[in-house]
Design an enzyme around this catalytic site. Structure first.
Site, short mmCIF file in Angstrom:
data_model
loop_
_atom_site.label_atom_id
_atom_site.label_comp_id
_atom_site.label_asym_id
_atom_site.label_seq_id
_atom_site.Cartn_x
_atom_site.Cartn_y
_atom_site.Cartn_z
N GLU A 4 -39.82 -16.61 -82.81
CA GLU A 4 -41.27 -16.89 -82.88
C GLU A 4 -41.79 -17.69 -81.69
O GLU A 4 -42.44 -18.73 -81.86
CB GLU A 4 -41.59 -17.61 -84.21
CG GLU A 4 -41.19 -16.79 -85.42
CD GLU A 4 -41.49 -17.46 -86.75
OE1 GLU A 4 -41.85 -18.65 -86.77
OE2 GLU A 4 -41.35 -16.79 -87.79
N ASN B 99 -36.46 -12.65 -81.86
CA ASN B 99 -36.90 -12.34 -83.22
C ASN B 99 -38.32 -12.86 -83.44
O ASN B 99 -38.62 -14.03 -83.12
CB ASN B 99 -35.93 -13.04 -84.19
CG ASN B 99 -36.05 -12.58 -85.63
OD1 ASN B 99 -35.96 -11.39 -85.93
ND2 ASN B 99 -36.25 -13.53 -86.54
N HIS C 241 -42.70 -9.20 -91.93
CA HIS C 241 -43.34 -9.81 -93.10
C HIS C 241 -44.71 -9.13 -93.22
O HIS C 241 -45.66 -9.54 -92.55
CB HIS C 241 -43.46 -11.32 -92.93
CG HIS C 241 -42.14 -12.01 -92.89
ND1 HIS C 241 -41.28 -12.02 -93.97
CD2 HIS C 241 -41.50 -12.67 -91.90
CE1 HIS C 241 -40.17 -12.68 -93.65
NE2 HIS C 241 -40.28 -13.08 -92.40
N GLU D 40 -36.31 -9.34 -91.42
CA GLU D 40 -36.78 -10.21 -92.51
C GLU D 40 -37.78 -9.46 -93.39
O GLU D 40 -38.75 -10.05 -93.89
CB GLU D 40 -37.42 -11.49 -91.95
CG GLU D 40 -36.53 -12.25 -90.99
CD GLU D 40 -37.11 -13.58 -90.51
OE1 GLU D 40 -38.13 -14.04 -91.07
OE2 GLU D 40 -36.54 -14.16 -89.58
N ASP E 206 -40.22 -8.01 -95.85
CA ASP E 206 -40.80 -8.11 -97.19
C ASP E 206 -42.24 -7.61 -97.08
O ASP E 206 -42.84 -7.66 -96.01
CB ASP E 206 -40.70 -9.51 -97.82
CG ASP E 206 -41.19 -10.66 -96.97
OD1 ASP E 206 -42.07 -10.47 -96.11
OD2 ASP E 206 -40.69 -11.80 -97.17
#
Ligand code: XIL
Length: 320
Positions: free
Chosen positions: A132, A173, A209, A240, A242
């Protein structure tokens, strides 16, 4: 019927995986699904390898939490994605609020990486080296490393990780880099920055996400993946995943849309050989991070709070 990791491997991927966290490993029903390597061939520690846990005060290293997850995965024959080294969040205050010069903070970053990556040497298939580092407009985020050291903290972190574990695959990432746009361009810039500095970068991790009904098209997902490969990484992964609802509870049509969205991401990974795998950010709504961070949102994972499979599970398995 075949399970997700078995299906992913039969489709040519390296794994289908899940994040997990230390507190959850006392839940026997939860563990029974997580430890099945036919379902999950890969594990990511959701918190235990972050700086606030691994070096809570300067020079005091503690791998208790990270080791518990890594040992769990190894005992089940599951691949480990290690997460994460240079990140602005979940930093102990001695780093985030410290008074640094370029030299002292460079030394702190090098020491942290050498120690942690050295500790896990040979156990991590990949490391999320930098996490990030970008704002939504593609510029660099103002974190302590950027403010003190400048953009060179990024290649520096990759160099230090490669030195400590030459066999680990090294990833940048981030989230909101799954589709096309300014932030995805920023991730391409990071690949070039690291390579131009003569350091190794192997992969881009797309956190993914996402929000039900608003995800990028499969075409945009593939365009973004291909932009990273063109810039010179050899692999990508959804790290990750979701897909949350912004209001709860979801109705049946919502659950079907969520299933379709999980299917779209799965299709994008299948369509590109260099997409090595998909990791969901825990597998059950019981332990999702979403409600704690995005108030009123949730139900983001393929298993519900009772550990029952949702429509998303069926769609992922039929797409795989
Ligand atoms: C989250 C964890 O799941 C939470 O338990 C913790 O409180 C905050 O961090 N991007 C990342 C992950 O790279 O490390 C974050 O994990 C979720 C967003």
């Amino acid at each position: 019927s075949a399970q997700l990791n078995q299906l992913a491997k039969a489709a040519g991927k390296l794994y289908f995986g899940s994040a997990t966290d230390n507190g959850e490993l006392t839940d026997a029903a939860y563990v029974a699904i997580l430890e099945d390597a036919n379902m999950f061939g890969q594990i990511t520690p959701g918190n235990g390898q972050k700086w606030e846990y691994t070096e809570p005060s300067q020079g005091q290293f503690d791998y208790t939490s990270g080791d518990q997850i890594v040992d769990f995965a190894e005992s089940n024959g599951q691949i480990v994605r290690c997460h994460t080294l240079a990140w602005y969040s979940q930093l102990p205050s001695w780093v985030g609020d410290g008074t640094w010069t370029v030299d002292t903070l460079t030394s702190v970053l090098n020491t942290h990486i050498a120690n942690e990556v050295g500790h896990y040497k040979g156990q991590c298939r990949s490391w999320d080296v930098v996490n990030e580092a970008l704002n939504e407009d593609g510029t660099y985020r103002e974190n302590v490393f950027y403010t003190v050291i400048g953009e060179s903290y990024i290649p520096l972190a990759f160099e230090a990780t490669a030195a400590a574990d030459p066999d680990a695959k090294l990833y940048y990432n981030d989230y909101n880099i799954e589709g096309t746009g300014a932030k995805q361009d920023g991730a391409v810039t990071i690949i070039n920055l690291v390579k131009d500095a003569g350091a190794k970068i192997d992969g881009v991790g797309m956190q993914a996400h996402l929000i039900v009904g608003t995800i990028p098209t499969q075409s945009d997902l593939e365009t973004s993946i291909n932009s990273y490969l063109s810039a010179g990484v050899t692999e990508v992964a959804y790290t990750e995943l979701d897909i949350r609802f912004s209001s709860l509870p979801p109705d049946d049509a919502g659950l079907q849309q969520q299933a379709t969205d999980y299917g779209t991401v799965t299709q994008a990974c299948l369509a590109v050989d260099a997409c090595v795998g998909i990791t969901i950010w825990d597998y059950t709504d019981k332990y999702s991070w979403i409600p704690g961070v995005f108030a009123g949102s949730g139900a983001a994972l393929p298993w519900d709070e009772n550990l029952s499979e949702k429509p998303a599970y069926s769609t992922i398995s039929s797409v795989l």
